[in-house]
Design a protein around this motif. Sequence first.
Motif, PDB file in Angstrom:
ATOM      1  N   MET A   1      -3.945   1.881  -8.918  1.00 54.08           N
ATOM      2  CA  MET A   1      -4.998   1.642  -7.926  1.00 54.08           C
ATOM      3  C   MET A   1      -5.588   0.244  -8.048  1.00 54.08           C
ATOM      4  SD  MET A   1      -5.576   4.432  -6.005  1.00 54.08           S
ATOM      5  CE  MET A   1      -7.306   4.560  -5.602  1.00 54.08           C
ATOM      6  N   ARG A   2      -5.501  -0.355  -9.215  1.00 55.46           N
ATOM      7  CA  ARG A   2      -6.014  -1.719  -9.397  1.00 55.46           C
ATOM      8  C   ARG A   2      -5.148  -2.744  -8.672  1.00 55.46           C
ATOM      9  NH1 ARG A   2      -9.809  -2.593 -13.357  1.00 55.46           N
ATOM     10  NH2 ARG A   2      -9.105  -4.748 -13.535  1.00 55.46           N
TER      11      ARG A   2
ATOM     12  N   THR B   1       0.828  -1.204   0.000  1.00 58.72           N
ATOM     13  CA  THR B   1       0.000   0.000   0.000  1.00 58.72           C
ATOM     14  C   THR B   1       0.861   1.251   0.000  1.00 58.72           C
ATOM     15  OG1 THR B   1      -1.763  -1.149   1.191  1.00 58.72           O
ATOM     16  CG2 THR B   1      -1.797   1.260   1.229  1.00 58.72           C
TER      17      THR B   1
ATOM     18  N   VAL C   1      -4.045  -2.401  -5.600  1.00 59.96           N
ATOM     19  CA  VAL C   1      -4.328  -2.422  -4.167  1.00 59.96           C
ATOM     20  C   VAL C   1      -5.623  -1.657  -3.910  1.00 59.96           C
ATOM     21  CG1 VAL C   1      -2.973  -0.317  -3.737  1.00 59.96           C
ATOM     22  CG2 VAL C   1      -3.379  -1.925  -1.872  1.00 59.96           C
ATOM     23  N   ASN C   2      -6.393  -2.121  -2.957  1.00 56.93           N
ATOM     24  CA  ASN C   2      -7.632  -1.453  -2.551  1.00 56.93           C
ATOM     25  C   ASN C   2      -7.286  -0.456  -1.439  1.00 56.93           C
ATOM     26  OD1 ASN C   2     -10.148  -0.621  -1.697  1.00 56.93           O
ATOM     27  ND2 ASN C   2     -11.046  -2.673  -1.777  1.00 56.93           N
ATOM     28  N   LEU C   3      -7.009   0.802  -1.829  1.00 55.12           N
ATOM     29  CA  LEU C   3      -6.574   1.795  -0.861  1.00 55.12           C
ATOM     30  C   LEU C   3      -7.642   2.063   0.193  1.00 55.12           C
ATOM     31  CD1 LEU C   3      -4.662   4.427  -3.012  1.00 55.12           C
ATOM     32  CD2 LEU C   3      -3.725   2.600  -1.609  1.00 55.12           C
ATOM     33  N   ARG C   4      -8.907   2.077  -0.226  1.00 59.84           N
ATOM     34  CA  ARG C   4      -9.980   2.333   0.754  1.00 59.84           C
ATOM     35  C   ARG C   4     -10.006   1.264   1.832  1.00 59.84           C
ATOM     36  NH1 ARG C   4     -15.892   3.510  -1.521  1.00 59.84           N
ATOM     37  NH2 ARG C   4     -14.669   5.265  -2.339  1.00 59.84           N
ATOM     38  N   LYS C   5      -9.759   0.021   1.439  1.00 60.94           N
ATOM     39  CA  LYS C   5      -9.760  -1.074   2.419  1.00 60.94           C
ATOM     40  C   LYS C   5      -8.495  -1.045   3.267  1.00 60.94           C
ATOM     41  CE  LYS C   5      -9.871  -6.131   2.696  1.00 60.94           C
ATOM     42  NZ  LYS C   5      -9.952  -7.394   1.911  1.00 60.94           N
ATOM     43  N   GLU C   6      -7.356  -0.772   2.628  1.00 60.81           N
ATOM     44  CA  GLU C   6      -6.087  -0.824   3.332  1.00 60.81           C
ATOM     45  C   GLU C   6      -5.936   0.321   4.314  1.00 60.81           C
ATOM     46  OE1 GLU C   6      -3.884  -3.138   3.238  1.00 60.81           O
ATOM     47  OE2 GLU C   6      -4.767  -4.350   1.643  1.00 60.81           O
TER      48      GLU C   6
END
Length: 294
Positions: free
Chosen positions: A285-286, A219, A288-293
């Motif tokens: 962004m594909r 991330t 890693v899921n920044l919102r989740k991380e």
Amino acid sequence: MKSARTAAIAWAQASPLAAVFALFFVVPLALVLVVSFWQATEYELLPAFTGQNYIDVFAGCPVNADGDLCVTFKTYLSTLKFGVLTWAITAVLGFSIAWFLAFHVQGTLMQTVLFIVCTVPFWTSNVIRMISWVPLLGRNGLVNQTLMGAGLVDEPVDWLLFSDFSVVLAFVHLYTMFMIVPIFNSMMRIDRSLLEAARDNGASPWQTMVHVVLPLSRTGLIIGSIFVLALVMGDFVTVGVMGGQQIASVGKVIQVQTSYLQFPMAAANAVILLAVVLMMIAALMRLVNLRKEL
């Protein structure tokens, strides 16, 4: 009723930031987009819709009459070259420095002190930091004098300054910190028991870094990559100063067009550059899921 009240409070809390975002980000971008479709003469801007600016940007593309790549493609390839080289070097440096600070420096106080030391260059202007390389890398600079004094070269090395090398060097100097900070933050959130478990299972330090630390720091690496690539793609000051005004980049083209009051053409180039950068960010962004991380 309660949910509606909660939603209203949430909107009220977010509205000031949303207003600032709209005023200083969305509105300027919308104006650039609008101007990119205007016409221009030598004396005035004409708010008449036309797509000629975009046609002129890609005139002769993909190859011109001589069989060479068009100027626009060459300029984007040059800019992408600087972006990829800078990203690769800053990623290695940023990961290595963050690894050292997070896992080899004992004590929060010492980590904080060393982290602040890394930020010292940011206490001065970017231009001053770039200009400081000139007396080091010039024909009569310290590096050339040292090389000639040691007998390693017979004459000054010209490619140290006003070249692709000096531009990439300046980019790395300016933007490595943008890679260190998010990676260091990700590493500090790693559970140290995972490292102990890896050692207990016979993993070498290299295997621990590759199979444990690197995936858990992904991330931070992606965030740092977004910062570095976005900054390099739009930079024109560094390319101009360290390239001796001889190296092309998209940002430099936009700056030159603006200086000649070719605002619609500059706006069209800016919109295209923004689209390219957004596609690069979307691709990152594909991974890693920044919102989740976060």
